[in-house]
Scaffold this active site. Structure first.
Site, PDB file in Angstrom:
ATOM      1  N   GLU A 576       0.813  -1.203   0.000  1.00 20.85           N
ATOM      2  CA  GLU A 576       0.000   0.000   0.000  1.00 20.85           C
ATOM      3  C   GLU A 576       0.848   1.255   0.000  1.00 20.85           C
ATOM      4  OE1 GLU A 576      -3.698   1.944   2.571  1.00 20.85           O
ATOM      5  OE2 GLU A 576      -2.708   0.090   3.211  1.00 20.85           O
ATOM      6  N   ASP A 693       6.476  -3.771  15.280  1.00 20.36           N
ATOM      7  CA  ASP A 693       5.722  -4.332  14.150  1.00 20.36           C
ATOM      8  C   ASP A 693       6.287  -5.701  13.785  1.00 20.36           C
ATOM      9  OD1 ASP A 693       3.733  -4.409  12.246  1.00 20.36           O
ATOM     10  OD2 ASP A 693       4.903  -3.369  10.721  1.00 20.36           O
TER      11      ASP A 693
END
Length: 877
Positions: A576, A693
């Site tokens: 993205e 993450d």
């Protein structure tokens, strides 16, 4: 009748068996009513009598009122002068219409009952076989009950004739019915206790059913008081069992000496109700199932007429007297030992409708209503979490949906087998003639026989069933599989359902395809003059497809920018927020790298500083075996480029997905994944950074199978500055990050634990719902056991020995994962504590290859020859 004056001079005693079975023949009854004849009748014995006296006295002489002080009798027979008379009380007898009769011997007005004690002393008024006969289920009306019961003298001739005929044919029996079996009995068993006092009963007592065969009271629980024992609702002389051919002495041979009476209430419309209800029956030690074959037809006919009444709302049924008695309990005590009616559904009765139903055969057990409603076990999983095994693989012909974080790439590479429409597979091209790259138009002449090319062409729209929006770009042919041929077309920031005409396919081929007739000059071909390397093995052609954003002027400029710095630029994937290309070093042709390019430009200084922070963190973590190393970074045209080392085997999430299709990973490889990722995370924490993450998509796999942590887009220095906000993947994010925005090292420990949990359990992690909440609360009950040895091994036990101190299958993996997934951050271990556990130390000592390389159930063999073979394999690879 001089004996009537001496009624109060005798005490009441129980009737003898001979007195209750006297032979009331016609000659005796028709004799003149003189005192001498009455005296002779008293001296008669019952040994020659085989019939029971008629008990339907009420139907012959009409109803009369019954009280405790004036007992009524069905008929009276003279007693022996030496035998003590006895009497029992019976319940009120009602009949709607009295039967007309002539005055008889018993119709004497001077024999009015005064008291129960004095009546029992009369030798001429001995109750031989008292049997109460309830005609109606309702209480008697005053008009049907006489004020005083009058005991009659001996009957007249007409009365005697009817009395005798009713005895021989069976009292109150229909013409089609056989005589009662009770009339054939020659012996009777007297009660061993005095008769109970009659107690007042309500209008619903006729609905009660007292089971004489199955009684919850043992022989020792008898009570002479009517209020203390439910077996004595009413009393009368005992009746013999219902059997035609059975000998009474044989039937009651097992009856204990203390015979207690119980009463049976049956409906008045029964075929034999005048003889059988209510009667006092001895309580036997075993359940007797007497079924009369002669009266079976009468019972079935009578029961069919009253079938509507049998299914009453009170869940009780009125059973004919010669039917099998109710059966409500089984195997409770020795009293219920008769199994003659256990499996009989037609002759058995229970207060519960389904209690006596026969058990269905085993072949029909799956056809019960419950089994049909219950869904099969295959519908639900045993864990509550979805397993990756045997799940349909993701279609790699189209790009997956954009990830929740900018670090997860989207792969466009898909295999493409050769067909008649595509050229043969060439050898892998190599750049030996020139290092220059140029954009070549189709009308430019090219030596196609010696120069392999990379052809970029617009994909065909022939496969679409709807007309796409008008476009100036048109293509005549496509030599690869069309991109998004089975596309569901979700609307995402990088894809548009109506932008298929701008989709690009890159065909890498060993020879130039046939000339393409283009109607415009918008179609481009990137040609690269290379010399074919015959030493390399041939490989099948493949197709790289990516969205229209890569074919725009911006992508063209970025691709042209990479071509000025590297060779063999290949798109690996697109997410993205970023794109990843595989490039080769222009000088060192064997060196390959991965270039990450952001899709958006810097929106301002703040955004630029945040992106540059990722570069600085990854530079500081350079030089570790389990950290993706950053080679270089630069800015061009407002975009950020980062050059990192290339991991040929992709990411860990793709490996877990492919392996999960087959089976779960063996425990030793799960431990190796934990060790290698923990080593990289330890280096990050020791450098005072937090990743924030950590997930399988950000763990890369090298060619040797080693794991490396990458994508530091969410990383931050530790301690985290106040006010910083990061959004990670909801499937791996720690609960305190969502609840309180606590960005700390325990958050990385939780992400590591959930990653190992996914690899060990081979499940699809939930992104919401109850299962997601349970994992955040430390509840792993929905997951299978992590420490297991059921993965199997192709090696035999002789070649692969189990170490004495093996930790495989000992539950250590479950304990460590549960420790890392503690809901409270302070209860989680540090990364140093994880690496210091005995299990991790044992795995680190035995492992010889990368994390994804299978080394057996218990790791590498302790045999030096096996270790040498492993080292030779690594060198040859």
């Amino acid at each position: 009748m001089s004996s009537s004056s001496n009624t109060s001079s005798h005490r009441s005693y129980g009737l003898r068996r001979s007195q209750r079975s006297m032979n009331l023949n016609r000659a005796t009854l028709l004799a003149p009513p003189t005192p001498s004849s009455l005296y002779d009748a008293n001296n008669s014995t019952s040994s020659t009598s085989s019939q029971k006296p008629n008990t339907s006295f009420t139907s012959l002489f009409g109803p009369r009122k019954q009280t405790t002080s004036s007992p009524s009798f069905s008929h009276a027979a003279p007693l022996h002068p030496l035998s003590p008379p006895s009497f029992t009380h019976s319940q009120p007898q009602i009949q709607a219409q009295p039967v007309p009769r002539r005055p008889s011997l018993f119709d004497r007005p001077n024999l009015v009952s005064r008291s129960s004690s004095r009546l029992g002393d009369s030798p001429s008024l001995s109750p031989v076989a008292q049997v109460a006969n309830p005609i109606h289920h309702t209480a008697p009306s005053p008009s049907d009950v006489r004020a005083f019961p009058i005991h009659k003298n001996a009957s007249t001739g007409v009365k005697r004739s009817f009395f005798s005929s009713s005895m021989s044919n069976g009292a109150m029996s229909p013409p089609s019915h056989s005589p009662s079996p009770f009339l054939q009995s020659s012996q009777h068993i007297p009660p061993s206790t005095p008769a109970q006092k009659l107690r007042k009963k309500n209008n619903f007592d006729s609905f009660r059913i007292s089971n004489s065969h199955i009684s919850p009271f043992a022989s020792g629980s008898f009570s002479p008081f009517a209020t203390s024992s439910p077996n004595f609702l009413s009393t009368s002389t005992p009746a013999p069992p219902n059997s035609n051919n059975a000998n009474p002495s044989t039937l009651f041979s097992s009856i204990p000496s203390s015979r207690h009476t119980t009463s049976n209430h049956f409906p008045s419309n029964s075929a034999q109700s005048s003889l059988f209800s209510p009667t006092a029956r001895p309580l036997t030690a075993r359940k007797l199932g007497f079924a009369s074959s002669q009266t079976k037809s009468a019972v079935s006919n009578n029961h069919s007429r009253n079938s509507s009444k049998d299914a009453s709302f009170m869940m009780k049924s009125f059973i004919p007297s010669n039917r099998s008695h109710p059966q409500t309990q089984q195997n409770e005590s020795s009293l219920f030992s008769d199994n003659s009616m256990v499996n009989s559904s037609s002759n058995s009765f229970s207060l519960f409708p389904n209690a006596t139903l026969p058990n269905p055969p085993s072949s029909e057990l799956l056809t019960t209503p419950f089994q049909q409603i219950k869904p099969p076990s295959q519908v639900f999983m045993s864990t509550g979490l979805l397993s990756k095994q045997h799940r349909p693989r993701k279609n790699i012909n189209f790009t997956p949906l954009p990830p929740s974080t900018p670090s997860k790439p989207s792969t466009f590479v898909r295999p493409h087998s050769s067909s008649t429409d595509s050229p043969p597979s060439p050898s892998t091209p190599s750049n030996t003639q020139t290092d220059s790259y140029f954009i070549q138009r189709e009308n430019t002449p090219t030596n196609h026989n010696s120069i392999p090319t990379i052809q970029l062409e617009k994909s065909s729209m022939d496969f679409l069933r709807f007309d796409p929006p008008p476009s100036a770009v048109k293509t005549s042919h496509n030599y690869g599989l069309p991109f998004l041929s089975n596309q569901r077309c979700p609307a995402t920031p990088t894809r548009n359902p109506f932008a298929f005409e701008n989709t690009v396919s890159i065909h890498m081929d060993g020879r130039q395809p046939s000339p393409i007739k283009s109607r415009n000059n918008n179609q481009m071909s990137f040609a690269m003059e290379e010399e074919a390397d015959v030493s390399q093995p041939s490989s099948s052609s493949f197709t790289l497809s990516f969205p229209s954003a890569l074919t725009s002027s911006k992508v063209s400029s970025s691709t042209s920018h990479l071509l000025t710095r590297f060779r063999n630029v290949t798109l690996l994937g697109s997410g993205e927020f970023s794109e990843v290309f595989q490039v080769e070093d222009p000088v060192e042709k064997t060196l390959k790298y991965a270039v990450k390019k952001l899709k958006v430009k810097f929106s301002g200084p703040k955004e630029r500083n945040r992106l540059l922070q990722e570069v600085s963190i990854q530079r500081a973590l350079k030089g570790h075996d389990h950290i993706v190393e950053l080679m270089d970074s630069w800015e061009h045209g407002g975009f950020l480029y980062m050059q990192v080392e290339l991991c040929e085997n992709g990411s860990l999430d793709r490996f877990l997905e492919e392996q999960g299709q087959l089976s779960r990973l063996d425990e030793f490889r799960v431990w190796k994944i934990l060790v290698e990722v923990a080593l990289g995370l330890q280096f990050i924490h020791h450098k005072n950074y937090v990743h924030l993450d950590l997930k399988p998509a950000n763990v890369m796999i090298t060619f040797e199978g080693t794991l490396k942590i990458g994508d530091f887009g969410m990383a931050s220095v530790w301690p985290v500055p106040r006010g910083m906000e990061r959004e990670g993947d909801c499937e791996y994010i720690a609960p305190e990050v969502l609840a309180n925005h606590l960005y700390d090292k325990p958050a990385d420990i939780f992400s590591l634990g959930i990653t190992v949990f996914e690899a060990a359990a081979n499940i699809v992690l939930p992104d919401n719902g109850q299962s997601w909440q349970k994992l955040r609360s430390g509840d792993l009950s929905d997951a299978p056991r992590l420490s297991s040895t059921d993965n199997g091994s192709s090696l035999t036990s002789s070649s692969r020995e189990t170490p004495a101190n093996s930790i495989i299958g000992q539950g250590g993996l479950d304990r460590v994962v549960e420790w890392m997934l503690s809901p409270e951050p302070r209860n989680r271990p540090t990364i140093d504590q994880i690496l210091a556990t005995d299990e991790v130390c044992w795995v680190e000592m035995r492992r010889k290859a990368g994390a994804i390389i299978y080394e057996g159930i218990h790791g590498s063999s302790s045999n030096p020859q096996g270790d040498q073979m492993m080292e030779d394999w690594q060198v040859n690879v």
